[in-house]
Motif scaffolding. Structure first.
Motif, PDB file in Angstrom:
ATOM      1  N   UNK A  69       0.841  -1.190   0.000  1.00 35.69           N
ATOM      2  CA  UNK A  69       0.000   0.000   0.000  1.00 35.69           C
ATOM      3  C   UNK A  69       0.885   1.252   0.000  1.00 35.69           C
ATOM      4  N   UNK A  70       0.295   2.372  -0.311  1.00 37.48           N
ATOM      5  CA  UNK A  70       1.056   3.610  -0.327  1.00 37.48           C
ATOM      6  C   UNK A  70       1.315   4.082   1.084  1.00 37.48           C
ATOM      7  N   UNK A  71       2.369   4.893   1.242  1.00 36.74           N
ATOM      8  CA  UNK A  71       2.675   5.440   2.543  1.00 36.74           C
ATOM      9  C   UNK A  71       2.043   6.811   2.675  1.00 36.74           C
ATOM     10  N   UNK A  72       1.948   7.377   3.903  1.00 39.05           N
ATOM     11  CA  UNK A  72       1.371   8.699   4.081  1.00 39.05           C
ATOM     12  C   UNK A  72       2.028   9.722   3.169  1.00 39.05           C
ATOM     13  N   UNK A  73       1.296  10.775   2.816  1.00 41.75           N
ATOM     14  CA  UNK A  73       1.739  11.726   1.827  1.00 41.75           C
ATOM     15  C   UNK A  73       2.994  12.485   2.223  1.00 41.75           C
ATOM     16  N   UNK A  74       3.068  12.926   3.477  1.00 35.96           N
ATOM     17  CA  UNK A  74       4.172  13.777   3.877  1.00 35.96           C
ATOM     18  C   UNK A  74       5.476  13.006   3.982  1.00 35.96           C
ATOM     19  N   UNK A  75       6.582  13.622   3.511  1.00 37.03           N
ATOM     20  CA  UNK A  75       7.897  12.996   3.648  1.00 37.03           C
ATOM     21  C   UNK A  75       8.495  13.344   4.998  1.00 37.03           C
ATOM     22  N   UNK A  76       7.862  14.238   5.752  1.00 38.99           N
ATOM     23  CA  UNK A  76       8.319  14.567   7.092  1.00 38.99           C
ATOM     24  C   UNK A  76       7.777  13.527   8.071  1.00 38.99           C
ATOM     25  N   UNK A  77       8.066  13.737   9.326  1.00 42.04           N
ATOM     26  CA  UNK A  77       7.500  12.850  10.329  1.00 42.04           C
ATOM     27  C   UNK A  77       8.487  11.822  10.820  1.00 42.04           C
ATOM     28  N   UNK A  78       7.941  10.807  11.510  1.00 44.68           N
ATOM     29  CA  UNK A  78       8.738   9.773  12.162  1.00 44.68           C
ATOM     30  C   UNK A  78       8.392   8.432  11.547  1.00 44.68           C
ATOM     31  N   UNK A  79       9.393   7.567  11.424  1.00 46.65           N
ATOM     32  CA  UNK A  79       9.128   6.245  10.868  1.00 46.65           C
ATOM     33  C   UNK A  79       8.082   5.528  11.730  1.00 46.65           C
ATOM     34  N   UNK A  80       7.168   4.890  11.035  1.00 51.26           N
ATOM     35  CA  UNK A  80       6.026   4.287  11.695  1.00 51.26           C
ATOM     36  C   UNK A  80       6.439   3.242  12.716  1.00 51.26           C
ATOM     37  N   UNK A  81       7.404   2.390  12.375  1.00 52.83           N
ATOM     38  CA  UNK A  81       7.804   1.347  13.310  1.00 52.83           C
ATOM     39  C   UNK A  81       8.416   1.926  14.591  1.00 52.83           C
ATOM     40  N   UNK A  82       9.054   3.093  14.467  1.00 51.18           N
ATOM     41  CA  UNK A  82       9.606   3.750  15.651  1.00 51.18           C
ATOM     42  C   UNK A  82       8.493   4.282  16.545  1.00 51.18           C
ATOM     43  N   UNK A  83       7.465   4.867  15.929  1.00 57.52           N
ATOM     44  CA  UNK A  83       6.329   5.369  16.697  1.00 57.52           C
ATOM     45  C   UNK A  83       5.648   4.231  17.456  1.00 57.52           C
ATOM     46  N   UNK A  84       5.471   3.101  16.781  1.00 57.28           N
ATOM     47  CA  UNK A  84       4.838   1.947  17.427  1.00 57.28           C
ATOM     48  C   UNK A  84       5.666   1.442  18.600  1.00 57.28           C
ATOM     49  N   UNK A  85       6.973   1.367  18.393  1.00 58.30           N
ATOM     50  CA  UNK A  85       7.849   0.891  19.468  1.00 58.30           C
ATOM     51  C   UNK A  85       7.832   1.855  20.651  1.00 58.30           C
ATOM     52  N   UNK A  86       7.873   3.164  20.370  1.00 56.54           N
ATOM     53  CA  UNK A  86       7.858   4.155  21.447  1.00 56.54           C
ATOM     54  C   UNK A  86       6.542   4.126  22.220  1.00 56.54           C
ATOM     55  N   UNK A  87       5.469   3.717  21.544  1.00 60.87           N
ATOM     56  CA  UNK A  87       4.167   3.623  22.210  1.00 60.87           C
ATOM     57  C   UNK A  87       4.038   2.349  23.035  1.00 60.87           C
ATOM     58  N   UNK A  88       5.045   1.486  22.977  1.00 59.44           N
ATOM     59  CA  UNK A  88       5.030   0.273  23.779  1.00 59.44           C
ATOM     60  C   UNK A  88       4.327  -0.906  23.151  1.00 59.44           C
ATOM     61  N   UNK A  89       4.111  -0.860  21.826  1.00 59.80           N
ATOM     62  CA  UNK A  89       3.443  -1.978  21.153  1.00 59.80           C
ATOM     63  C   UNK A  89       4.308  -3.227  21.210  1.00 59.80           C
ATOM     64  N   UNK A  90       5.566  -3.084  20.859  1.00 58.36           N
ATOM     65  CA  UNK A  90       6.515  -4.210  20.835  1.00 58.36           C
ATOM     66  C   UNK A  90       7.891  -3.642  20.491  1.00 58.36           C
ATOM     67  N   UNK A  91       8.887  -4.529  20.349  1.00 55.04           N
ATOM     68  CA  UNK A  91      10.193  -4.070  19.871  1.00 55.04           C
ATOM     69  C   UNK A  91      10.054  -3.541  18.454  1.00 55.04           C
ATOM     70  N   UNK A  92      11.021  -2.755  18.013  1.00 55.10           N
ATOM     71  CA  UNK A  92      10.927  -2.195  16.667  1.00 55.10           C
ATOM     72  C   UNK A  92      10.897  -3.302  15.615  1.00 55.10           C
ATOM     73  N   UNK A  93      11.676  -4.339  15.814  1.00 50.82           N
ATOM     74  CA  UNK A  93      11.686  -5.443  14.845  1.00 50.82           C
ATOM     75  C   UNK A  93      10.316  -6.118  14.789  1.00 50.82           C
ATOM     76  N   UNK A  94       9.705  -6.354  15.954  1.00 48.04           N
ATOM     77  CA  UNK A  94       8.383  -6.968  15.971  1.00 48.04           C
ATOM     78  C   UNK A  94       7.353  -6.032  15.345  1.00 48.04           C
ATOM     79  N   UNK A  95       7.496  -4.728  15.551  1.00 45.37           N
ATOM     80  CA  UNK A  95       6.581  -3.765  14.938  1.00 45.37           C
ATOM     81  C   UNK A  95       6.691  -3.811  13.419  1.00 45.37           C
TER      82      UNK A  95
END
Length: 247
Positions: free
Chosen positions: A1-27
């Protein structure tokens, strides 16, 4: 699928890991397997970047709130405690129940001094404003011990709506839990936020409230939290609160 439009921001897997979902690799695995969506779109590309504050991120349909240092607490307010952080008349207030918290906290909405139960306490002003504002119509559930044997017809009447001094009032859900010795235990759900609304509604139909407890606020449930104590909201609960006001 396509990624969000903006080239700014934070990598999605990093956001998930920082939110406590799982390790970055698992995210990253969760993304690759199609478990993660941003603003309603499944995201599988590892290079996808997001705005962790404004984008709506979900894992398996559950809202992921942004990682933050803000506090989100659920308090079981006892009867006799004023819904204020500092009562000028010296009555027991919320501050006495939140001693030791380093944050400057405030309550979402109010409970009457004689009403116990679920109260949200936070330092997230934007979310608190939306939760308390009537335009978002967040439902609240109460259990009330009332005088008299409540007939089934009372529920029908309340669901259809009644007239109070300050205008019409209607409940979203009503049920009788128990009837015993001339008193009844009822559960009432409504999204109206007017002053002492539950007590006035029940008094209007001839069943004055003797005891009143709020057991739910939007997606949050009081559960078995002891009276006078607090607990931190879980990530899923915070996410559900964000969803309830569509922030």
């Amino acid at each position: 699928m396509t990624e969000p439009q903006s080239v700014e921001g934070v990598r999605l897997q990093k956001v998930l890991a920082q939110a406590g979902i799982a390790s970055r690799r698992r995210c990253e695995q969760l993304m690759a397997e199609g478990h993660v969506e941003v603003n309603g779109e499944i995201i599988t590309q590892m290079g996808a970047r997001v705005d962790p504050v404004n984008d709506v991120i979900r894992v398996d349909g559950r809202r992921v709130p942004p990682a933050t240092d803000q506090a989100y607490l659920l308090l079981n307010k006892p009867r006799g405690v004023v819904t204020s952080m500092s009562d000028e008349r010296g009555r027991p207030d919320l501050q006495s129940l939140l001693a030791g918290r380093p944050e400057r906290l405030f309550h979402v909405g109010r409970l009457d001094t004689d009403t116990s139960g679920l109260l949200i306490v936070t330092n997230d002003g934007d979310l608190a404003h939306k939760l308390a504002h009537p335009s978002f119509e967040v439902a609240k559930t109460y259990v009330a011990l009332v005088a008299g044997d409540v007939a089934d017809s009372v529920g029908t009447r309340l669901l259809e709506g009644i007239e109070l001094d300050d205008g019409p009032a209607q409940v979203d859900r009503f049920r009788v839990i128990d009837r015993s010795r001339g008193r009844s235990l009822v559960e009432i759900e409504l999204h109206i936020g007017r002053n002492r609304i539950v007590r006035r509604i029940l008094d209007r139909v001839g069943h004055p409230v003797e005891e009143l407890t709020r057991t739910a606020f939007g997606p949050l449930k009081l559960g078995d939290l002891a009276v006078g104590t607090t607990r931190e909201l879980s990530r899923d609960e915070i996410g559900a609160l964000f969803d309830s006001v569509d922030t």
